[in-house]
Scaffold this active site. Sequence first.
Site, PDB file in Angstrom:
ATOM      1  N   ASP A  23      84.065  49.089  17.539  1.00  0.00           N
ATOM      2  CA  ASP A  23      82.992  48.539  18.357  1.00  0.00           C
ATOM      3  C   ASP A  23      83.570  48.224  19.738  1.00  0.00           C
ATOM      4  O   ASP A  23      84.792  48.162  19.907  1.00  0.00           O
ATOM      5  CB  ASP A  23      82.461  47.273  17.684  1.00  0.00           C
ATOM      6  CG  ASP A  23      81.379  46.604  18.502  1.00  0.00           C
ATOM      7  OD1 ASP A  23      80.521  47.313  19.037  1.00  0.00           O
ATOM      8  OD2 ASP A  23      81.416  45.367  18.613  1.00  0.00           O
ATOM      9  N   GLU A  26      73.551  34.780  27.279  1.00  0.00           N
ATOM     10  CA  GLU A  26      72.522  33.858  27.754  1.00  0.00           C
ATOM     11  C   GLU A  26      73.141  32.687  28.516  1.00  0.00           C
ATOM     12  O   GLU A  26      72.627  32.260  29.540  1.00  0.00           O
ATOM     13  CB  GLU A  26      71.701  33.352  26.567  1.00  0.00           C
ATOM     14  CG  GLU A  26      70.838  34.428  25.931  1.00  0.00           C
ATOM     15  CD  GLU A  26      69.774  33.833  25.024  1.00  0.00           C
ATOM     16  OE1 GLU A  26      70.082  32.830  24.360  1.00  0.00           O
ATOM     17  OE2 GLU A  26      68.656  34.367  24.995  1.00  0.00           O
TER      18      GLU A  26
END
Length: 1088
Positions: A398, A487
């Site tokens: 990943d 975020e």
Amino acid sequence: MTCILVSIFLCVFRSNLHCCAGEEKRVGTRTVFVGSHPVLETDAYIAQRFCDNRIVSSKYTLWNFLPKNLFEQFRRIANFYFLIIFLVQVIVDTPTSPVTSGLPLFFVITVTAIKQGYEDWLRHRADNEVNKSTVYIIENAKRVRKESEKIKVGDVVEVQADETFPCDLILLSSCTTDGTCYVTTASLDGESNCKTHYAVRDTIALCTAESIDTLRYCEKIPTTYQSLGPENLLLKGATLKNTKKIYGVAVYTGMETKMALNYQGKSQKRSAVEKSINAFLIVYLFILLTKAAVCTTLKYVWQSTPHNDEPWYNQKTQKERETLKVLKMFTDFLSFMVLFNFIIPVSMYVTVEMQKFLGSFFISWDKDFYDEEINEGALVNTSDLNEELGQVDYIFTDKTGTLTENSMEFIECCIDGHKYKGVTQEVDGLSQTDGPLTFFDKADKNREELFLRALCLCHTVEIKMNDVVDGAAESAELTYISSSPDEIALVKGAKKYGFTFLGNRNGLMRVENQRKEIEEYELLHTLNFDSVRRRMSVIVKTQEGDILLFCKGADSAVFPRVQNHEIELTKVHVERNAMDGYRTLCVAFKKIAPDDYEIINRELIEAKMALQDREKKMEKVFDDIEINMNLIGATAVEDKLQDQAAETIEALHAAGLKVWVLTGDKMETAKSTCYACRLFQTNTELLELTTKTIEESERKEDRLHELLIEYRKKLLHEFPKSTRSLKKAWTEHQEYGLIIDGSTLSLILNSSQDSSSNNYKNIFLQICMKCTAVLCCRMAPLQKAQIVRMVKNLKGSPITLSIGDGANDVSMILESHVGIGKEGRQAARNSDYSVPKFKHLKKLLLAHGHLYYVRIAHLVQYFFYKNLCFILPQFLYQFFCGFSQQPLYDAAYLTMYNICFTSLPILAYSLLEQHINIDTLTSDPRLYMKISGNAMLQLGPFLYWTFLAAFQGTVFFFGTYFLFQTASLEENGKVYGNWTFGTIVFTVLVFTVTLKLALDTRFWTWINHFVIWGSLAFYVFFSFFWGGIIWPFLKQQRMYFVFAQMLSSVSTWLAIILLIFISLFPEILLIVLKNVRRSARVRTKFIL
């Protein structure tokens, strides 16, 4: 008096159980009586039965351990085979005692049972720690102390700060006025970031034990139906943070909790070495059957002469004469099978298990794997795959959190195509900045503020409770908590430009603007982010009554939903930021009319309350809402590359490993990261199979076919056809890299015609095999697993390894041969191994994997070698005893050979051997290629060990046979018998196979010296003991004084030493020649 019914619709939670075995147990609805108050007889209700809260991770109980463990062990071919041999020895009149097979089998079964029993005892102990932990239940308005295992579905549980949830709970209320609580799920998925959960709206005010107890009475609170979702569910194993106390009702207990179901879904993986062992067993079983058949045939050829069939000194009984010849031949065949059965090394299995189990500790103990930041080291979840680490061909990794730090920093943004970078000093929009040039032109001030408000409102970030906010002034530094680091980075980015998110109060989101004014927005709905939609939205209401929707997400998810004329300016910045390696998000908004909102609100509520297909209905509603939006701008966040990630990939590439990056990020961002970590070199020619390259043509499939054919021709022309020389060819030819995205992969795998789909897939695989590196971007979690499965099924069955850190990597980790997770993450819970950083992969494979494979391969070959050496003289002896099934060795030697005399040296070797220094292995990755492809367990090495064993076994027997040509070996004329003959052969055998291992040892420790020389000393001691010298009570058995008398002859001493030297001479010669060649190479390098 009736009870409140809480109906839990399981379709809400199904998305959280995608990896669980036994998910079907949680599909449906259940009715939970809050407070577990007994139902009156007059109520027309049949109570559902739920399991208790005991966690059982153990396999055995005290009562079923013996039968269950024996059944599992005898499913193994070698154990079952020896059981059959033992039964044959008991039933049929065989030349050897049943003890010779029974005792080794008993030893192997016992050691394995003890190991598995100990491991299960540890599981029992861990279960008891959880089951006996203290919890508090609310009963009759009082806190009652209980053990965790006694919680029942419907009990109201009180959980304090920093405590873990004892079962799956629905949050009823918390100490906060808005009914929220903060939870970390580090023990479940490794995520240390806090997640916000919300209480059921109708029970938010019930914050004390007395008020919670009123839930049981209809007279005080009417029966209500409430739609529940994952945000209301507190999972067992998660920890309560930054919240003093919560109350929750138990809805899933014990083995029905999500945590228990997750641990039930892991499949068993088998290494390539195990498959080689099974193949070798079949070969040796064939040799055994051949030996038994040859001896049985030659016995009846020998007995065809009358005086050989029934000599005068050994007359047959009447029963033997009447026995059918076919039956007699069958029993003789079985007897020879029993006589030669030790060619199958039953003790090898227990030695291999012990080697794997003990060897796995070296990974956990390695200090180089320790990370001070997280205070964690490497973790081994399974020891069955240690040697597989040395056989990896493909690595699938990943990007975010694995190659990169997953620590986000806000870099820049663009508003209506205008670039902004830096920190503002003035309140006048974004005009004054500290640092480098921040914009080429300036957007409208209202658009700037709208963009920053979107960053402050469109998120799930919360403020820590200990941060006090008084009006517009902060009395303490704000600490943001969220499940996503992106975020937090965006909220902090907005704060740099003058818009500060101050948290939620009384259901209102509070924002401080550039003029230090507090703006409040009512949060109406949150359209949560998921990996399919790749975006999230919030619907808020301003103080003026306007209803706004703010949306942020990937460009591919946002651009199709905004006005076309707004895209171009922002798209340029997004692509440039992606090329620089930044993570990009686009921000959009739209104003919603009150009438439209009424419809939207009704549709959202209906979708949330749906009993069937809730997720699909909510997804459709979300899609309908998030259309016709206005694009405001985009953000750029940097995710820094992990330390030594580039060096690690270079080393893996030099070792001949193919590294594939599978990521959900956009192509430009992933491509930039691949260059930064040196997966792609500056001279690497990139071949692209992406939406961009295919959309140039009207028919995508035709264009795809053209590109596939073009790339295949180019690669086949460049590289040789032989896959064996392909790894070396990488460094000699032009390097190629492939880039493919998720939509193109779907086109390849799911073409309109099955025949063309297979053709596309085959060509695609041919291209992939010729490329040194592959980047797969815009990948869904399922597509990652599909890629791994596709490579696993290639010709030659290459060994695959997957490494990741998140829940979206679990599918590929479970699919690959070896799965590695980043320590402390969800992937680590489902992996075979976990390491703190990507850089640790280098030593794990190049050093530990290399050594594990060499050790266990040598162990396997050595076991078959020493058993063939052991049994071949027994076979040759039959030619000189009329095929009478007379054993060559004493029963004690037959029994002790594999258990005591030769077991410990090879176990110590397989744990401690370092034929090459660890530093050399990590500094010269090319050494890894020498053992790839299961090189040490191929036909060539197997035949070498087999012929070596055949040569030495022949030397043992015939060397001793020629010694016995002399009528007497002693001066007094005393003649030696057959037991002396067998003992001489056995002595030469034990010393030769042990010294062979000593010659193979390159890394000597005191343990090696102790077990090698100690085993030889123990053999001598045991022979004296068994011969009645040390233990006089053994005078009656046939080996009395045999060993002592044998050693009294000088010629016997000379013969033993000479035979050992002759047997080992080929090995000594090979070692000398290798050292000469090595010295010559070193001398040549020095001269050059």
